[in-house]
Scaffold this active site. Structure first.
Site, PDB file in Angstrom:
ATOM      1  N   CYS A 184       0.843  -1.097  -0.240  1.00 54.68           N
ATOM      2  CA  CYS A 184      -0.327  -0.015  -0.074  1.00 54.68           C
ATOM      3  C   CYS A 184       1.146   1.251   0.141  1.00 54.68           C
ATOM      4  O   CYS A 184       0.302   2.580   0.157  1.00 54.68           O
ATOM      5  CB  CYS A 184      -0.818   0.155   1.274  1.00 54.68           C
ATOM      6  SG  CYS A 184      -0.118   0.350   2.804  1.00 54.68           S
ATOM      7  N   THR A 185       1.996   0.869   0.113  1.00 57.62           N
ATOM      8  CA  THR A 185       3.021   2.412  -0.088  1.00 57.62           C
ATOM      9  C   THR A 185       4.372   2.636  -0.346  1.00 57.62           C
ATOM     10  O   THR A 185       5.053   2.570  -0.088  1.00 57.62           O
ATOM     11  CB  THR A 185       3.148   2.512   1.888  1.00 57.62           C
ATOM     12  OG1 THR A 185       4.489   1.418   2.000  1.00 57.62           O
ATOM     13  CG2 THR A 185       2.291   2.389   2.912  1.00 57.62           C
TER      14      THR A 185
END
Lengths: 155, 181
Positions: free
Chosen positions: A43-44
């Site tokens: 997600c990052t």
């Protein structure tokens, strides 16, 4: 592509109807972030980080460009999902030509390596970095390079 | 031909100081700094790991948590970070920090307010601090420091100043910490 050399001038699609030419951006610093593929599984990821870091890059008036061999439609979906506002350029045809011009095409899998180029106002490579496979390089090197360029530019 | 800029990456900028929220002794042999986002599921998963690590290596570690809210993907992350700081201003930073990580799906203002009351905070002051964004500059300073240090996602750990590249598992982190003990 080493520091001090003029960056290869490439023109790539930024959307189905728009193109970006590197030489058209002279006059401001440019950050080229080559990366292997849209939709990495965390997600990052690197591109999300650069979006979150946009205010920091804006202080240098730096134009950030993401480049992968994905096509414009894929880029569009990826940008939408991650909230990316800076252009993602499609190095799709001839496949990987821009990555090849910058010496960062992985010819085993046909994907761009994770590589960063910071270009100065004249389009000269001020700093470049090839990240080890699988390691997101973050933004610290880019910001330090922009700092160093700004310091040099002061008369 | 110009020489390449000599740029170090992945090095913690701004060492731990009194501005930071810390656990352990400053004299401990291992300084661990985590950059995290209260809404990030990976940070949520790492939270019990860090708690266990701090428990098992209590005398070896000096730990600080800094905010790295990924505001473009996590809508409540900034608010949560400011909430932790607002609780910290009342001496209850770690209680709020733990609550936020243990309730990652409930980071809306109403739930955080209820938690603040349960922790025993002065709710009026807490609400005022949040409304005024009194701690936004500190959260942003944490974030900028993280960018400058090479934080490349959340959580990112620095062990004695160097970015830790391994997985956020208890085994791997313990091994990395033990190298410096």
């Amino acid at each position: 592509m080493a520091a001090g050399e003029p960056a290869p001038d490439v023109e790539l699609k930024a959307s189905p109807t728009q193109t970006v030419r590197i030489s058209g951006l002279h006059g401001r610093p440019v950050v080229l972030a080559f990366y292997p593929a849209d939709f990495s599984p965390v997600c990052t990821d690197q591109l999300s980080l650069y979006q979150t870091a946009a205010p920091a890059f804006a202080k240098y008036d730096a134009q950030v460009l993401g480049i992968s061999t994905d096509g414009v439609w894929c880029h569009q979906a990826f940008a939408q999902q991650r909230g990316l506002k800076f252009p993602l350029l499609a190095d799709a045809w001839p496949h990987g030509a821009a990555a090849q011009a910058y010496g960062v095409l992985d010819t085993d899998d046909g994907l761009a390596a994770r590589a960063l180029f910071v270009l100065d106002h004249q389009g000269v490579v001020a700093w470049s970095y090839l990240s080890p496979s699988g390691v997101n390089p973050g933004a610290d090197g880019i910001l330090a390079a922009l700092d160093a360029m700004t310091a040099k530019a002061v008369p | 031909m110009r020489t390449s800029l000599d740029i170090q990456q992945g090095q913690l900028q701004m060492p731990i100081s009194r501005r930071d929220h810390t656990i352990g002794s400053p004299d401990a042999p291992v300084i661990l700094v985590e950059f995290g986002d209260y809404q990030c599921p990976y940070c949520g998963a790492a939270h019990p790991v860090v708690t266990a690590l701090l428990d098992e290596r209590a005398s070896a570690l000096f730990f600080a948590f800094r905010h790295f809210p990924l505001t473009n993907v996590h809508e409540n992350a900034q608010f949560a970070a400011e909430s932790a700081e607002a609780a910290g201003a009342q001496g209850h930073y770690w209680e709020m920090h733990n609550w936020l990580f243990e309730h990652q799906r409930q980071l809306q203002p109403s739930a955080v307010m209820a938690a603040a009351a349960a922790i025993g905070l002065d709710i009026d002051r807490f609400a005022q601090d949040l409304a005024a964004h009194a701690f936004l500059p500190k959260v942003q300073e944490d974030f900028m420091t993280g960018l400058r240090s090479g934080v490349n996602g959340t959580p990112t750990f620095f062990i004695n100043g160097a970015r830790y590249e391994g997985p956020a598992t208890l085994e791997a982190l313990t091994e990395a910490v033990d190298e410096f003990r």
